[in-house]
Design an enzyme around this catalytic site. Structure first.
Site, PDB file in Angstrom:
ATOM      1  N   CYS A 162       0.879  13.502 -71.932  1.00 52.10           N
ATOM      2  CA  CYS A 162       1.961  12.941 -72.742  1.00 52.10           C
ATOM      3  C   CYS A 162       1.486  11.944 -73.793  1.00 52.10           C
ATOM      4  O   CYS A 162       2.277  11.517 -74.638  1.00 52.10           O
ATOM      5  CB  CYS A 162       2.988  12.262 -71.836  1.00 52.10           C
ATOM      6  N   HIS A 294       7.889   4.743 -74.457  1.00 50.57           N
ATOM      7  CA  HIS A 294       7.597   6.052 -73.868  1.00 50.57           C
ATOM      8  C   HIS A 294       8.873   6.580 -73.222  1.00 50.57           C
ATOM      9  O   HIS A 294       9.208   7.748 -73.380  1.00 50.57           O
ATOM     10  CB  HIS A 294       6.462   5.937 -72.862  1.00 50.57           C
ATOM     11  N   GLU A 305       7.346   0.455 -67.647  1.00 52.55           N
ATOM     12  CA  GLU A 305       7.195   0.126 -69.067  1.00 52.55           C
ATOM     13  C   GLU A 305       7.894  -1.188 -69.409  1.00 52.55           C
ATOM     14  O   GLU A 305       7.340  -2.029 -70.122  1.00 52.55           O
ATOM     15  CB  GLU A 305       7.743   1.258 -69.933  1.00 52.55           C
ATOM     16  N   LYS A 326      13.408   9.986 -76.860  1.00 55.44           N
ATOM     17  CA  LYS A 326      13.399  11.151 -75.974  1.00 55.44           C
ATOM     18  C   LYS A 326      14.804  11.480 -75.486  1.00 55.44           C
ATOM     19  O   LYS A 326      15.085  12.611 -75.097  1.00 55.44           O
ATOM     20  CB  LYS A 326      12.483  10.902 -74.776  1.00 55.44           C
ATOM     21  N   HIS A 331      11.337  15.265 -74.124  1.00 54.68           N
ATOM     22  CA  HIS A 331       9.930  14.888 -74.011  1.00 54.68           C
ATOM     23  C   HIS A 331       9.072  16.049 -74.504  1.00 54.68           C
ATOM     24  O   HIS A 331       8.950  17.065 -73.837  1.00 54.68           O
ATOM     25  CB  HIS A 331       9.614  14.564 -72.554  1.00 54.68           C
ATOM     26  N   PHE A 390       0.531  11.125 -67.713  1.00 62.32           N
ATOM     27  CA  PHE A 390      -0.007  11.513 -66.416  1.00 62.32           C
ATOM     28  C   PHE A 390      -1.535  11.409 -66.476  1.00 62.32           C
ATOM     29  O   PHE A 390      -2.152  11.725 -67.498  1.00 62.32           O
ATOM     30  CB  PHE A 390       0.381  12.946 -66.073  1.00 62.32           C
TER      31      PHE A 390
END
Length: 402
Positions: A162, A294, A305, A326, A331, A390
């Site tokens: 990502c 994010h 976050e 998003k 995403h 990830f």
């Protein structure tokens, strides 16, 4: 160290087929997430996504090109075309030799893989198209962009899940800053919305069946999207000498590794990346007005976050605006940071902060100004774009108004 500016931007994503359409959708808080439309979607538990609806490759490319271009490559070429056209650059001679491409993707030619696995395993065919390998490889988009525009300098692909786009744009920034290139075409793309792509993500049990609601207490997971965002990064003096319109300046970049867990994010790793980007930019924390988060819509990501932002900015965190687009486009995995950078540039150029739509219930663990549901007019001079992937791979960009 040379200064780096952005002189072109292009996109195709669930919100629009151009930057103008995308920015308008972000201003309106429009949602591009809806029912998925592809073969065997009825076999999936997750049936929604941020899909580029009504897209017909035959209106953009000839048959020979389509045989070579996976959907993610097609999206990249269209976005690059728009970005380079806006920049006004033509690549030849010494400039071509000093211009390159760095793009991010995670799945690469996943659509091609899915189609050919189906052909071989389900339909029992014993032969596949001779261009399957060059069509599915992760560097296909970067290679085709370089060929389409005569970019003969450093060209490669970054794959960090990502964070791929932010890592790619960070590398482009550093290549120009240190003098190895004059112009870099950079960003990212993804197209994982096919049966195999969504089925694999279902296994993680992090997907929402109805909507993406970052930072909202009733959120229930992420929603996948697809598309591309591409930018022209250019050395400042070169851009100024040719009278180019400068959209924004890239002033800082940092990347860190959590070195902790393959899927669970770390507050410390995220905070180090945010702090590092600010230190690299050389501006005080109080100068930051907006962060494009994010913000995936999973509890683990959102809370981590927000905690990292609070850690880094202290009392100033309460004065920051932080939103997740998003919620509108989904995403885009390896392409997500690139499309989100459009919101950062919109904030700097137009004074419009994209909203976090779908926000319904306050979460005390995300007690920041998340610009809920409606765009906001606000003047900001410095913005950050966060990407936390990830594998615990974090990449944060800092931009300043031109």
């Amino acid at each position: 160290m040379k200064r780096v500016v952005i002189t072109g931007q292009g996109t195709i994503n669930p919100l629009g087929r151009s930057v103008a359409e995308t920015v308008e959708a972000m201003r309106e808080g429009r949602c591009g997430i809806g029912p998925l439309e592809f073969r065997d979607v009825d076999r999936l538990a997750i049936k929604i996504g941020g899909q580029v609806k009504g897209y017909d490759p035959e209106t953009e490319f000839n048959r020979q090109q389509i045989a070579l271009y996976d959907r993610f490559t097609q999206f990249t070429l269209l976005a690059a075309r728009e970005a380079i056209a806006q920049s006004g650059l033509r690549f030849g001679g010494e400039l071509a030799a000093r211009s390159g491409v760095v793009l991010g993707t995670s799945g690469g030619g996943l659509q091609t893989s899915d189609e050919n696995y189906r052909s071989v395993y389900e339909e029992g065919k014993n032969r596949v198209h001779p261009f399957v390998v060059p069509k599915l490889m992760n560097n296909a988009a970067a290679s085709h962009v370089s060929m389409a525009h005569n970019l003969k300098g450093p060209s490669f692909t970054v794959a960090t899940a990502c964070a791929s786009s932010n890592h790619a744009m960070g590398q482009a920034f550093n290549l120009i800053r240190c003098g190895m290139a004059t112009v870099m075409v950079t960003g990212g793309s993804e197209s994982m919305l096919c049966f195999g792509g969504v089925k694999a993500w279902e296994g993680l049990r992090v997907m929402s069946k109805d909507a993406c609601r970052p930072f909202s207490a009733n959120r229930n997971g992420m929603v996948q999207g697809e598309g591309a965002g591409v930018f022209v990064f250019e050395e400042y003096e070169h851009a100024r000498a040719r009278g180019a319109e400068i959209l924004a300046e890239v002033i800082g970049f940092a990347m860190t590794s959590d070195a902790a867990d393959i899927v669970m994010p770390s507050k410390q790793g995220a905070a180090r990346a945010i702090r590092g980007a600010m230190q690299d930019a050389g501006v005080p924390f109080e100068a930051v007005g907006y962060i494009n988060a994010h913000g995936t819509g999973t509890a683990a990501n959102d809370k981590t976050e927000c905690a990292a932002v609070a850690d880094v900015f202290g009392a100033h965190a309460d004065k920051l605006m932080i939103s997740s687009t998003k919620s509108m486009h989904g995403h885009l995995i390896g392409g997500t940071g690139a499309v989100e950078l459009l919101a950062c540039i919109m904030a700097l150029r137009d004074g419009v902060i994209a909203p976090t739509i779908g926000y319904e219930e306050a979460d005390p663990e995300c007690a920041l100004d998340v610009v809920p549901n409606e765009a906001r007019d606000a003047k900001v001079d410095v913005v950050l774009s966060n990407a936390f992937a990830f594998g615990g791979l974090n990449a944060v960009l800092a931009l300043r108004a031109a």
